[in-house]
Scaffold this motif. Structure first.
Motif, PDB file in Angstrom:
ATOM      1  N   ARG A 160       0.855  -1.190   0.000  1.00  0.00           N
ATOM      2  CA  ARG A 160       0.000   0.000   0.000  1.00  0.00           C
ATOM      3  C   ARG A 160       0.890   1.239   0.000  1.00  0.00           C
ATOM      4  NH1 ARG A 160      -5.174  -1.031   3.960  1.00  0.00           N
ATOM      5  NH2 ARG A 160      -5.985  -2.811   2.814  1.00  0.00           N
ATOM      6  N   PRO A 162       1.011   4.789   1.690  1.00  0.00           N
ATOM      7  CA  PRO A 162       0.368   5.684   2.656  1.00  0.00           C
ATOM      8  C   PRO A 162       0.205   7.096   2.105  1.00  0.00           C
ATOM      9  CG  PRO A 162       2.103   4.390   3.691  1.00  0.00           C
ATOM     10  CD  PRO A 162       2.218   4.162   2.217  1.00  0.00           C
ATOM     11  N   ILE A 165      -1.389   7.458  -4.145  1.00  0.00           N
ATOM     12  CA  ILE A 165      -1.822   6.335  -5.000  1.00  0.00           C
ATOM     13  C   ILE A 165      -0.699   5.817  -5.898  1.00  0.00           C
ATOM     14  CG2 ILE A 165      -4.304   6.811  -5.040  1.00  0.00           C
ATOM     15  CD1 ILE A 165      -3.887   8.480  -7.579  1.00  0.00           C
ATOM     16  N   SER A 170       5.984   8.015  -2.777  1.00  0.00           N
ATOM     17  CA  SER A 170       6.017   7.284  -1.509  1.00  0.00           C
ATOM     18  C   SER A 170       7.425   7.319  -0.926  1.00  0.00           C
ATOM     19  CB  SER A 170       5.582   5.840  -1.737  1.00  0.00           C
ATOM     20  OG  SER A 170       6.485   5.223  -2.624  1.00  0.00           O
ATOM     21  N   GLU A 241     -10.855   3.492   4.765  1.00  0.00           N
ATOM     22  CA  GLU A 241     -10.192   2.208   4.440  1.00  0.00           C
ATOM     23  C   GLU A 241     -10.180   1.969   2.921  1.00  0.00           C
ATOM     24  OE1 GLU A 241     -12.977   2.486   6.159  1.00  0.00           O
ATOM     25  OE2 GLU A 241     -14.509   1.052   5.514  1.00  0.00           O
ATOM     26  N   ALA A 244      -7.300   4.000   1.605  1.00  0.00           N
ATOM     27  CA  ALA A 244      -6.027   3.359   1.958  1.00  0.00           C
ATOM     28  C   ALA A 244      -5.692   2.201   1.008  1.00  0.00           C
ATOM     29  CB  ALA A 244      -6.090   2.847   3.400  1.00  0.00           C
ATOM     30  N   ARG A 245      -6.736   1.566   0.457  1.00  0.00           N
ATOM     31  CA  ARG A 245      -6.497   0.422  -0.454  1.00  0.00           C
ATOM     32  C   ARG A 245      -6.228   0.864  -1.893  1.00  0.00           C
ATOM     33  NH1 ARG A 245     -10.970  -2.296   2.433  1.00  0.00           N
ATOM     34  NH2 ARG A 245     -12.427  -1.505   0.875  1.00  0.00           N
ATOM     35  N   VAL A 247      -4.398   1.885  -4.821  1.00  0.00           N
ATOM     36  CA  VAL A 247      -2.998   1.882  -5.257  1.00  0.00           C
ATOM     37  C   VAL A 247      -2.965   1.635  -6.763  1.00  0.00           C
ATOM     38  CG1 VAL A 247      -0.817   0.619  -5.120  1.00  0.00           C
ATOM     39  CG2 VAL A 247      -2.198   0.916  -3.066  1.00  0.00           C
ATOM     40  N   ALA A 316     -10.907  -0.896  -5.268  1.00  0.00           N
ATOM     41  CA  ALA A 316     -10.716  -0.866  -3.818  1.00  0.00           C
ATOM     42  C   ALA A 316     -12.016  -0.593  -3.059  1.00  0.00           C
ATOM     43  CB  ALA A 316      -9.681   0.214  -3.466  1.00  0.00           C
TER      44      ALA A 316
END
Ligand SMILES: C[S@@+](CC[C@H](N)C(=O)[O-])C[C@H]1O[C@@H](n2cnc3c(N)ncnc32)[C@H](O)[C@@H]1O
Length: 360
Positions: A160, A162, A165, A170, A241, A244-245, A247, A316
């Motif tokens: 994932r 944080p 995307i 990251s 949530e 957060a998923r 990606v 997601a």
């Protein structure tokens, strides 16, 4: 503004928006690939083929809905015609994941005014719904492979991300996980092609690039997309949530990463014949410079993002989400993204890398 039914968007991670939407909005990818056409022509000159009774085979790896494949396949067909005569059968395989919108692909092959089949009764198109990380064609069967803006998509997202995307936004740990996955996938992609290409064949791979400072040119596109997701979460349209998923399992490889597998025994005879990287402006920006229409620019960028990336983000969504929830999300996302791009018009200058790979 929702322009397409949502079931065309909920097709799963890595797929493009269906209903022909990718065909309609992927002009940026078409412009990038066009920069590779001179290298494609050179590669076609070097293809050596076997016995005459065998059909020639062109493989289009990651075709999506086919519109952007028409010109490169036409170039390949006419080069083969000049070299191998007017009647030798040519088979063209358009390969994509099983979730791909193959209906739109077949529609393009049947009806598009620029279809390469229009004036040549000896060209036979077909489609294969299978990952190009697997074997998709018989050993030593392909004379010319073309793969444009597709091998940037990884076989899976290794982590994932944080707060964002895309891996390029990251930290080092996440980026390392993506780099490892991208390395393994590239090796796998090349090993599969090494088996499928005939001796004397060529494979032309076109990929988005990244410069020495780690810039791709797409930063503003993804930052704006991510900012819209944050706003949708704040407004209760998207759950924490779910965000957060979200990606995008895509990774722009550097030149050294692309060159690394060549020379290994497992690639049995593949060599990198040519590498080139160039920068180009997206066609929406060029149009904006002529007409100054910021709203049109914003909408084109939003629809490009939506057609290319939104199905992956929607994958997601929580299982309890209804079609109406997804439609609401997609419409709000597109509207807000268009507004952001329109309110701050800026160039999108990205890189494209072309690799010409030869099978000994
Ligand atoms: C951005 S589109 C590129 C389409 C077209 N080649 C072009 O240049 O516009 C990427 C395509 O690659 C496909 N793709 C991604 N991963 C794939 C895989 N493992 N096997 C086959 N196709 C894949 C996607 O489904 C999508 O249709």
């Amino acid at each position: 503004m929702s322009t397409m039914p949502t079931d065309h968007l909920t097709v799963g991670a890595g797929a493009m928006e269906g209903g022909g939407a990718y065909n309609a909005h992927a002009r940026l990818q078409a412009s990038g690939a066009a920069l590779a056409f001179p290298l494609l022509v050179e590669a076609l000159d070097k293809v050596s083929t076997g016995p005459e009774e065998r059909p020639l085979v062109i493989a289009d790896y990651g075709s999506s809905q086919g519109k952007n494949s028409l010109v490169p396949v036409e170039i390949a067909v006419s080069a083969f015609r000049k070299r191998f005569g007017p009647t030798r059968p040519i088979m063209v395989f358009h390969i994509d994941r099983s979730e791909n919108d193959f209906n739109s692909l077949f529609d393009v092959l049947q009806r598009d005014e620029h279809r390469y089949t229009a004036s040549d009764p000896h060209v036979f198109p077909a489609a294969i719904g299978r990952s190009f990380y697997d074997a998709v064609l018989p050993p030593e069967s392909v004379d010319l492979g073309w793969c444009s803006y597709a091998a940037i998509w990884l076989s899976r997202a290794p982590a994932r991300i944080p707060g964002h995307i895309v891996a390029i936004r990251s930290d080092n740990g996440v980026r390392f996980a993506f780099a490892l996955q991208a390395g393994a996938d590239w090796q796998q992609f090349l090993e599969r092609r090494a088996a499928e290409l005939r001796p004397g064949a060529r494979l032309v791979v076109v990929l988005p690039g990244i410069d020495e400072d780690g810039q791709t040119g797409y930063e503003a596109l993804f930052d704006n997309g991510n900012a819209v997701l944050v706003s949708l979460e704040e407004d209760g349209i998207l759950r924490r949530e779910e965000r957060a998923r979200m990606v995008l399992a895509a990774y722009p490889r550097r030149r050294a990463e692309l060159e690394a597998p060549f020379g290994s025994a497992s690639l049995s005879g593949l060599s990198l014949e040519h590498y080139e990287m160039s920068a180009f402006d997206d066609p929406a920006w060029l149009q904006y410079q002529q007409d100054g229409d910021a709203q049109a620019l914003g909408l084109k960028r939003a629809l490009l993002f939506r057609a290319t990336f939104l199905p992956t983000l929607l994958a997601a969504a929580s299982p309890d989400r209804t079609a109406a929830d997804c439609a609401c999300f997609a419409a709000a996302f597109t509207d807000r993204l268009a507004l952001r791009f329109a309110s701050d018009p800026s160039p999108l200058r990205s890189y494209v890398q072309t690799l010409v790979i030869a099978k000994a």
